[in-house]
Design an enzyme around this catalytic site. Structure first.
Site, short mmCIF file in Angstrom:
data_model
loop_
_atom_site.label_atom_id
_atom_site.label_comp_id
_atom_site.label_asym_id
_atom_site.label_seq_id
_atom_site.Cartn_x
_atom_site.Cartn_y
_atom_site.Cartn_z
CD GLU A 1 -6.20 -4.52 4.10
OE1 GLU A 1 -5.94 -4.20 5.36
OE2 GLU A 1 -6.69 -3.73 3.28
CG ASN B 1 -9.33 -1.24 1.55
OD1 ASN B 1 -9.12 -2.34 1.62
ND2 ASN B 1 -9.35 -0.12 2.46
CD GLU B 2 -10.47 -2.26 6.00
OE1 GLU B 2 -10.24 -1.12 6.52
OE2 GLU B 2 -9.68 -3.25 6.57
CG ASN C 1 -7.73 2.66 5.28
OD1 ASN C 1 -8.81 1.61 5.06
ND2 ASN C 1 -7.55 2.62 6.59
CD GLU D 1 -2.82 1.18 2.29
OE1 GLU D 1 -2.87 0.29 3.22
OE2 GLU D 1 -3.77 2.06 2.44
CE1 TYR E 1 -3.80 -5.99 8.94
CE2 TYR E 1 -6.09 -5.15 8.77
CZ TYR E 1 -4.75 -5.29 8.25
OH TYR E 1 -4.47 -4.87 6.92
CD GLN F 1 0.20 -2.23 4.19
OE1 GLN F 1 1.01 -1.58 3.44
NE2 GLN F 1 -0.74 -1.50 4.53
O1 AHR Z 1 -2.83 -2.43 5.96
C1 AHR Z 1 -3.54 -1.32 6.89
C2 AHR Z 1 -4.60 -0.73 6.75
O2 AHR Z 1 -5.50 -1.66 7.33
C3 AHR Z 1 -5.49 -0.91 5.20
O3 AHR Z 1 -5.11 0.27 4.45
C4 AHR Z 1 -6.87 -0.95 5.74
O4 AHR Z 1 -7.49 -1.62 4.43
C5 AHR Z 1 -6.80 -1.43 7.01
O5 AHR Z 1 -7.71 -1.08 7.84
#
Ligand code: AHR
Length: 495
Positions: A291, A171-172, A72, A27, A243, A348
Site C-alpha cells: 500500500e 493486513n496491518e 482493513n 478494497e 501514505y 487504491q
Molecule cells: O487503503 C486504505 C486503508 O489504509 C487500508 O484499508 C488499510 O490497510 C490502510 O490503513
C-alpha cells in the site's frame, strides 16, 4: 541557469525491475468496488456489471498485480459470503469502515475481472476474525483442481477463475485499528499456522507477512523482525505501507519526502537481512510495498466512517500536481531498489484515494493518473544506479538530498528509460543525461508540470494537469530543461 547531470553506466545496475512493482489495490471500501469498478446500474455497465469506462482507464495504466479485497476490510470478511448465486449471498454489517456489504461482488467477480483486464490477482486473507482453515479453504477454492466440495462450488459458478499466486497473511495486524489486532508474536503464530495450511493446499503460492504499517509506530521494525521470525521459512515477502502527507503545507519538505521511501525500504530490508542472517539462511524475504500513496486531506474520522451508509463516499482525495510528483518518487524509489522491492501496489485505484474518480456516469482522471501513465511503456529492464552531480536541497527530515530525484532502466541494452523529478519549487534546471558516452536519441519524452503546484483536475476543469510531449536534445549527453515542480519521463534509443 542551474545544471545537473545523471551519470549512468550499464555495468552499474541494481538488477531487473519486477513488473509487479506496478501493481494496484482494490478494497471493498467506500465507492471503490460498488460505483467504482462494479456498477450494474451505470450506462457504462458491461455484460458483467462492470464499468467499461473505468476499466478502460485502468487498463491503460497496465497494472500487473491487483491486491484484493482489503485492506482493513479483509479482517472482518468471510470469503464464502461472496460466492455462489448472488441472490443467496448475505448482506452484512461491515465494521472496518462502518458500511453495509451486499456481497454482490466477490471472489468470482474479481477473478473474472482480473482475467479480462489482465491483472494477476493478489489476495489478502482474514487473520482478524478468520481462521487458518478458512484461509486454506480459500486457496483451495481458487487454486485447486481436485474433486472436492470446495472446488465443486467454484465450478458451479461457471466462471473462468484464475489461480492466485500471491497471498497476504492478514493486513496491518500491528495497528490497534485493525480488527483482530494482536502482538507480533500472537500474529506470527497464527500467520505461521495459516501459512502452513495454505502451502499444504498449494505449495506454489507465495506469502506476504504483515509488517509494520506506520514508520512512526513504536513497534516499527521490531514487529517486522518478530513476525518474520515467527513465520519462518514460509515468509516470501514482508509487507510495508506508506501514505505520505503534507499536513504542514511545506512544499519543500513534501517534495523531499520521496527520500523517506528510500529510507523505509533500506530499514525494512535491514530487518529482512537480519532475520535471514540469524537463521543462517541464504533465502531472504523480499519487500512487498503493498500500500502506498499520498493521503492526508481526508484522513480523519468523518472521512473514514460510513455510519451505515452504502455505498459511502469515503476518502475521496483530490490530488494536485505536487501529490503526483510525490507518487512519481514512490515508483522511482521502487525502481532504484529493484533488488529488494518485488511487489508494490498503489492504494487504491478507483474513488478511494485513487487516480480514477466517478460521479454518476462521468469519469475523472486525477493528476496522479498522469504520473502513473508515464511509467506504462517504460518499466522493464535493469535498474541502473544514478550517479548524481548537481545542486542539493535540505529539508526538516533530510539534511542533503538531490534536487533532481532520478531513476533509470536499461532495457535489453537498446532502450534507456530515465525518470526525473525536479523537487525545487522555484528553480529551472538543465539536466544532462549520459550513458557511458553512448549517443542518446529521445524517441518519446513527456513532462508533467503546471505553473501552479496546487493545480488539480476537477469536474469543471478535467484537463488542467496533463502530461505533454517535451523536447529532449540528442547527444552523448542528452539535454533537457526541467521546470520547477515537474516530472519527466524519457525513452531513449541508445545509438
Ligand atoms: O487503503 C486504505 C486503508 O489504509 C487500508 O484499508 C488499510 O490497510 C490502510 O490503513
Amino acid at each position: 541557469m542551474t545544471t545537473a547531470k545523471f551519470h549512468l553506466h550499464p555495468v552499474h545496475h541494481v538488477g531487473p525491475v519486477d513488473s509487479r512493482i506496478f501493481g494496484g489495490f482494490l478494497e471493498h471500501m467506500g465507492r471503490a468496488v460498488y460505483e467504482g469498478v462494479y456498477d450494474p446500474e451505470s450506462v457504462h455497465a458491461d455484460e458483467y456489471g462492470c464499468r467499461a469506462d473505468v476499466l478502460a482507464a485502468l487498463a491503460a495504466l497496465d497494472f500487473s498485480v491487483m491486491r484484493y479485497p482489503g485492506g482493513n476490510f479483509v479482517s472482518n470478511y468471510h470469503w464464502r459470503d461472496g460466492i455462489g448465486p448472488i441472490a443467496d449471498r448475505p448482506t452484512r454489517r461491515e465494521l472496518a469502515w462502518g458500511t453495509i456489504e451486499p456481497n454482490t461482488f466477490g471472489t468470482d467477480e474479481f477473478l473474472g475481472l482480473c482475467g479480462r483486464v489482465g491483472w494477476s490477482p493478489m489476495f489478502a486473507v482474514n487473520l482478524g476474525t478468520g481462521s487458518p482453515e478458512e484461509a486454506a479453504d480459500w486457496v483451495e477454492y481458487t487454486n485447486s483442481r481436485l474433486p472436492t466440495d470446495i472446488v465443486q462450488k467454484r465450478e458451479n459458478t461457471a466462471t473462468d477463475s484464475l489461480s492466485v499466486p500471491v497471498w497476504c497473511l492478514g493486513n496491518e495486524m500491528d495497528g490497534p485499528w485493525q480488527i483482530g489486532h494482536s502482538s507480533a508474536i500472537e500474529y506470527g503464530t497464527k500467520a505461521r499456522q495459516a501459512a502452513h495450511m495454505m502451502k499444504l493446499v498449494d505449495s506454489s503460492i507465495e506469502l506476504v507477512v504483515s509488517g509494520t504499517s506506520l514508520t512512526d509506530s513504536e513497534t516499527y521494525l521490531e514487529w517486522d523482525r518478530l513476525a518474520l521470525e515467527a513465520v519462518g521459512g514460509f515468509a516470501d515477502y514482508i509487507s510495508t505501507h506508506r501514505y505520505l502527507d503534507n499536513y504542514s503545507g511545506d512544499s519543500d519538505a513534501f517534495l523531499a519526502s520521496g527520500a523517506a521511501i528510500d529510507r523505509q525500504i533500506n530499514e525494512v530490508d535491514a530487518a529482512c537481512r537480519y532475520v535471514a542472517g540469524m537463521r543462517r539462511s541464504s533465502r531472504r524475504p523480499f519487500i512487498a510495498f503493498d500500500e502506498w500513496n499520498v493521503w492526508y486531506r481526508t484522513r480523519n474520522r468523518t472521512g473514514m466512517w460510513a455510519d451505515g451508509a452504502f455505498p459511502a463516499h469515503l476518502v475521496e482525495e483530490t490530488y494536485d500536481l505536487q501529490d503526483a510528483l510525490v507518487c512519481a518518487q514512490f515508483l522511482m524509489s521502487f525502481i532504484r531498489h529493484a533488488d529488494v522491492v518485488k511487489i508494490a501496489n498503489i492504494a487504491q485505484i478507483v474513488n478511494v484515494i485513487a487516480p480514477v474518480m466517478t460521479r454518476g456516469d462521468e469519469i475523472l482522471l486525477q493528476t496522479i493518473y498522469e504520473a502513473l501513465a508515464m511509467f506504462v511503456d517504460r518499466r522493464l529492464g535493469n535498474s541502473l544506479r544514478v550517479g548524481y552531480e548537481g545542486p542539493m536541497l535540505s529539508s526538516p527530515d533530510f539534511s542533503e538530498i538531490d534536487m533532481i530525484d532520478g531513476a533509470a532502466i536499461l532495457n535489453a541494452g537498446s532502450d534507456l528509460y530515465v525518470y526525473a523529478v525536479n523537487r525545487s519549487t522555484d528553480q529551472v534546471v538543465d539536466l544532462e543525461i549520459e550513458l557511458a558516452g553512448a549517443e542518446l536519441e529521445a524517441i518519446s519524452s513527456e513532462l508533467l508540470h503546471h505553473h501552479d503546484p496546487s493545480a488539480a483536475n476537477s469536474w469543471d476543469k478535467p484537463n488542467e494537469v496533463r502530461r505533454v510531449p517535451h523536447e529532449t536534445k540528442r547527444g552523448r549527453a542528452a539535454l533537457v530543461e526541467l521546470p520547477a515542480n515537474s516530472f519527466l519521463a524519457v525513452t531513449f534509443r541508445v545509438c
